[in-house]
Write a protein that holds these residues in place. Structure first.
Motif, PDB file in Angstrom:
ATOM      1  N   HIS A  11       4.994  -3.339   2.494  1.00  0.00           N
ATOM      2  CA  HIS A  11       3.554  -3.375   2.279  1.00  0.00           C
ATOM      3  C   HIS A  11       2.893  -2.318   3.160  1.00  0.00           C
ATOM      4  O   HIS A  11       3.415  -1.940   4.209  1.00  0.00           O
ATOM      5  N   ARG A  12       1.750  -1.829   2.747  1.00  0.00           N
ATOM      6  CA  ARG A  12       1.054  -0.797   3.518  1.00  0.00           C
ATOM      7  C   ARG A  12       0.726  -1.272   4.937  1.00  0.00           C
ATOM      8  O   ARG A  12       0.737  -0.478   5.876  1.00  0.00           O
ATOM      9  N   SER A  13       0.457  -2.556   5.095  1.00  0.00           N
ATOM     10  CA  SER A  13       0.172  -3.066   6.442  1.00  0.00           C
ATOM     11  C   SER A  13       1.387  -2.903   7.356  1.00  0.00           C
ATOM     12  O   SER A  13       1.247  -2.652   8.559  1.00  0.00           O
ATOM     13  N   TYR A  48       2.287   7.637   1.889  1.00  0.00           N
ATOM     14  CA  TYR A  48       1.398   6.919   2.809  1.00  0.00           C
ATOM     15  C   TYR A  48       0.057   7.639   2.922  1.00  0.00           C
ATOM     16  O   TYR A  48      -0.998   7.001   3.015  1.00  0.00           O
ATOM     17  N   GLY A  53      -4.249   4.340  -2.180  1.00  0.00           N
ATOM     18  CA  GLY A  53      -4.451   3.085  -2.901  1.00  0.00           C
ATOM     19  C   GLY A  53      -3.168   2.351  -3.207  1.00  0.00           C
ATOM     20  O   GLY A  53      -3.188   1.228  -3.727  1.00  0.00           O
ATOM     21  N   LYS A  54      -2.045   2.947  -2.884  1.00  0.00           N
ATOM     22  CA  LYS A  54      -0.748   2.342  -3.186  1.00  0.00           C
ATOM     23  C   LYS A  54      -0.394   1.328  -2.104  1.00  0.00           C
ATOM     24  O   LYS A  54      -0.304   1.666  -0.926  1.00  0.00           O
ATOM     25  N   GLU A  55      -0.186   0.082  -2.504  1.00  0.00           N
ATOM     26  CA  GLU A  55       0.052  -0.988  -1.537  1.00  0.00           C
ATOM     27  C   GLU A  55       1.519  -1.127  -1.143  1.00  0.00           C
ATOM     28  O   GLU A  55       1.832  -1.495  -0.019  1.00  0.00           O
ATOM     29  N   MET A  56       2.444  -0.860  -2.074  1.00  0.00           N
ATOM     30  CA  MET A  56       3.869  -0.997  -1.781  1.00  0.00           C
ATOM     31  C   MET A  56       4.483   0.395  -1.643  1.00  0.00           C
ATOM     32  O   MET A  56       4.394   1.218  -2.551  1.00  0.00           O
TER      33      MET A  56
END
Length: 246
Positions: A11-13, A48, A53-56
């Protein structure tokens, strides 16, 4: 270059945490003047940055520019001592000359990546710079590069099993206290006394430069090769047969 596995997604987080961790480790690495290399520039690139907007994401791409922390003989000595420290922890690295010489660079990459399977490190050559910097990148703060010379003495060598072993600055105070090295004519030099180590099985003293097994056959004295200093630190080295040094 070290690459992350493409089979997993994060995930981006998670990528955010990895980015912060990479930046912290770069700053820590650059502050350590016992490291012979330094990181002069670091960037995040790839999905990244280019796909906000890409979360995965499959990985975190990190571009690194590295250079020598010092110049000339100071750099050579610092690199050599870094290899010695690594060899003491992992003696097998000395079995392959190319692996041994690459220790400073490998240490840098291992420290920055920190075993993360999602972090891909790229050492940027001129060709890669054009490809990477031609797109949007996120600059990382590499911190201040500590270029203070870390040595406080001239190099000191001692012979162990027929080979010359360089002592490190952090070894010297304890070895002076143990009498293994001493000051003579204003210079540090290895004591001319003979040193012994006890066999762990039978307790017999045996010279540290012996190439043979103890009389009881249970302790291979060749294990001492390249590890004299660690035995001394563990207070297993003696002066005179059967007598501990003060």
């Amino acid at each position: 270059m070290t690459s992350a596995s493409k089979e997993f997604k994060m995930h981006r987080s998670t990528a955010d945490r990895l980015r912060k961790g990479v930046e912290e480790r770069i700053r820590f690495y650059n502050a350590d003047n016992r490291r012979s290399l330094c990181i002069t520039r670091a960037v995040i690139f790839g999905s990244y940055v280019n796909e906000p907007g890409k979360e995965m994401l499959s990985d975190l791409d990190v571009g690194l520019e590295m250079g020598n922390r010092f110049e000339g003989e100071t750099h050579r000595r610092c690199a050599d001592e870094e290899r010695i420290r690594t060899r003491r922890v992992t003696p097998s690295v000395a079995d392959d000359f190319m692996v041994y010489m690459a220790i400073p660079e490998n240490n840098l990459l291992k420290h920055i990546r920190n075993r993360s399977k999602y972090t891909s490190l790229h050492l940027m050559s001129e060709t890669e710079n054009k490809a990477i910097f031609g797109k949007e990148v996120l600059e990382l703060d590499v911190g201040e590069i500590n270029r203070a010379v870390p040595f406080v003495s001239e190099p000191v060598f001692m012979e162990v099993n027929g080979k010359m072993e360089r002592l490190l600055d952090e070894d010297i105070p304890f070895l002076i206290e143990r009498g293994i090295i001493e000051e003579r004519d204003g210079k540090l030099t290895v004591s001319e006394r003979k040193f012994y180590r006890r066999c762990w099985k039978c307790g017999r003293p045996a010279p540290i430069d012996s190439r043979f097994r103890c009389e009881c056959g249970c302790f291979d004295l060749r294990d001492i090769e390249r590890h004299l200093i660690w035995y001394a630190v563990r207070e297993e080295v003696f002066v005179d047969s059967g007598e501990e040094s003060p």
